[in-house]
Write a protein that holds these residues in place. Structure first.
Motif, short mmCIF file in Angstrom:
data_model
loop_
_atom_site.label_atom_id
_atom_site.label_comp_id
_atom_site.label_asym_id
_atom_site.label_seq_id
_atom_site.Cartn_x
_atom_site.Cartn_y
_atom_site.Cartn_z
N GLN A 1 0.84 -1.21 0.00
CA GLN A 1 0.00 0.00 0.00
C GLN A 1 0.87 1.25 0.00
O GLN A 1 0.51 2.26 -0.62
CB GLN A 1 -0.92 0.00 1.21
N MET A 2 2.01 1.20 0.65
CA MET A 2 2.93 2.33 0.65
C MET A 2 3.42 2.62 -0.77
O MET A 2 3.61 3.78 -1.15
CB MET A 2 4.12 2.01 1.57
N ASP B 1 -9.42 -5.13 1.67
CA ASP B 1 -8.80 -4.04 0.91
C ASP B 1 -7.44 -4.44 0.32
O ASP B 1 -6.89 -3.73 -0.50
CB ASP B 1 -8.59 -2.82 1.82
N SER B 2 -6.91 -5.55 0.74
CA SER B 2 -5.57 -5.95 0.33
C SER B 2 -5.42 -6.21 -1.17
O SER B 2 -4.46 -5.72 -1.78
CB SER B 2 -5.15 -7.18 1.12
N TYR C 1 -2.54 -4.60 -4.21
CA TYR C 1 -1.72 -5.51 -5.00
C TYR C 1 -2.06 -5.43 -6.48
O TYR C 1 -1.18 -5.51 -7.34
CB TYR C 1 -1.89 -6.95 -4.49
N GLY C 2 -3.34 -5.26 -6.81
CA GLY C 2 -3.74 -5.14 -8.20
C GLY C 2 -3.17 -3.90 -8.86
O GLY C 2 -2.71 -3.94 -10.01
N ILE C 3 -3.20 -2.79 -8.15
CA ILE C 3 -2.67 -1.53 -8.68
C ILE C 3 -1.17 -1.67 -8.95
O ILE C 3 -0.69 -1.37 -10.05
CB ILE C 3 -2.94 -0.37 -7.70
N VAL C 4 -0.43 -2.11 -7.95
CA VAL C 4 1.03 -2.19 -8.08
C VAL C 4 1.41 -3.25 -9.12
O VAL C 4 2.33 -3.03 -9.92
CB VAL C 4 1.70 -2.46 -6.72
N ILE D 1 -17.70 -2.46 1.11
CA ILE D 1 -17.85 -1.23 0.33
C ILE D 1 -16.49 -0.69 -0.11
O ILE D 1 -16.30 -0.28 -1.25
CB ILE D 1 -18.60 -0.15 1.13
N ALA D 2 -15.51 -0.69 0.79
CA ALA D 2 -14.19 -0.16 0.45
C ALA D 2 -13.55 -0.93 -0.70
O ALA D 2 -13.00 -0.31 -1.63
CB ALA D 2 -13.28 -0.14 1.68
#
Length: 199
Positions: free
Chosen positions: A7-8, A38-39, A43-46, A86-87
């Motif tokens: 996340q960082m 939310d994990s 991971y998907g973004i990075v 929701i998040a």
């Protein structure tokens, strides 16, 4: 349990060298349980940003189906707080926006470094930037950006490292994009970059 370190990399993308981002993702990809809903978003973004497209798609689908398939480990362990996640729903959209579309801003310029993983043929979504609505459509080789005709201001946009352009209200712009944009890397490209920096 969850994507604290990864996340960082989402929040402070430009603070970390591409080599560090890729190595960090690869290390934690094998070791994180994803006990938080939310994990998978982080991971998907990075994963998309560092060129791990198969993993990006896997995390995207896991996030999108978390309530449909009870994909969260806490749910499988017979522990559920109730309701829906929701998040992660918002995070699923972020995988598309920041991951597959490669969106970021710099000096009031909207930058896109798109990549569509195998398994998806086209992505289309809307978002607002400073009260201006933009529609984004990405297929296997082309991105189309359309400024809503109700917008009141021009938008500065850039695809990959192509020329900066001004998108006026009610107008659209299409551009072919490179498979790996400015902020996406393969091992070979990383190796070249490291050598250049060391000399």
């Amino acid at each position: 349990k969850q994507a604290d370190t990864v996340q960082m990399l989402v929040m402070f993308k430009k603070e970390f060298h591409p080599v560090v981002r890729l190595a960090t993702f690869d290390y934690y990809d094998l070791r994180t349980e994803h006990g938080s809903g939310d994990s998978p978003n982080a991971y998907g973004i990075v994963a998309a940003q560092v060129g791990r497209l198969d993993r990006a798609l896997w995390y995207f689908l896991r996030s999108a189906r978390i309530d449909l398939e009870s994909a969260n480990p806490a749910r499988k362990a017979n522990f559920q707080l109730g309701g829906v996640h929701i998040a992660p729903s918002g995070g699923t959209w972020q995988v598309i926006h920041y991951g597959f579309a490669g969106f970021e801003t710099e000096d009031n310029t909207l930058k896109f470094n798109p990549i569509v993983p195998k398994g998806l043929n086209r992505i289309k979504y809307n978002f607002f930037y400073k009260q201006q609505q933009l529609t984004v459509q990405i297929d296997r080789h082309k991105i189309t950006l359309e400024s809503d005709n109700k917008n009141r201001e021009d938008l500065k946009v850039q695809v990959n490292d192509q020329a900066l352009l001004t998108l006026k209200p009610g107008k659209k712009h299409s551009a072919e994009y490179k498979k790996m944009g400015n902020h996406y890397y393969t091992y070979n490209e990383l190796g070249v970059q490291i050598k250049k920096e060391m000399n």
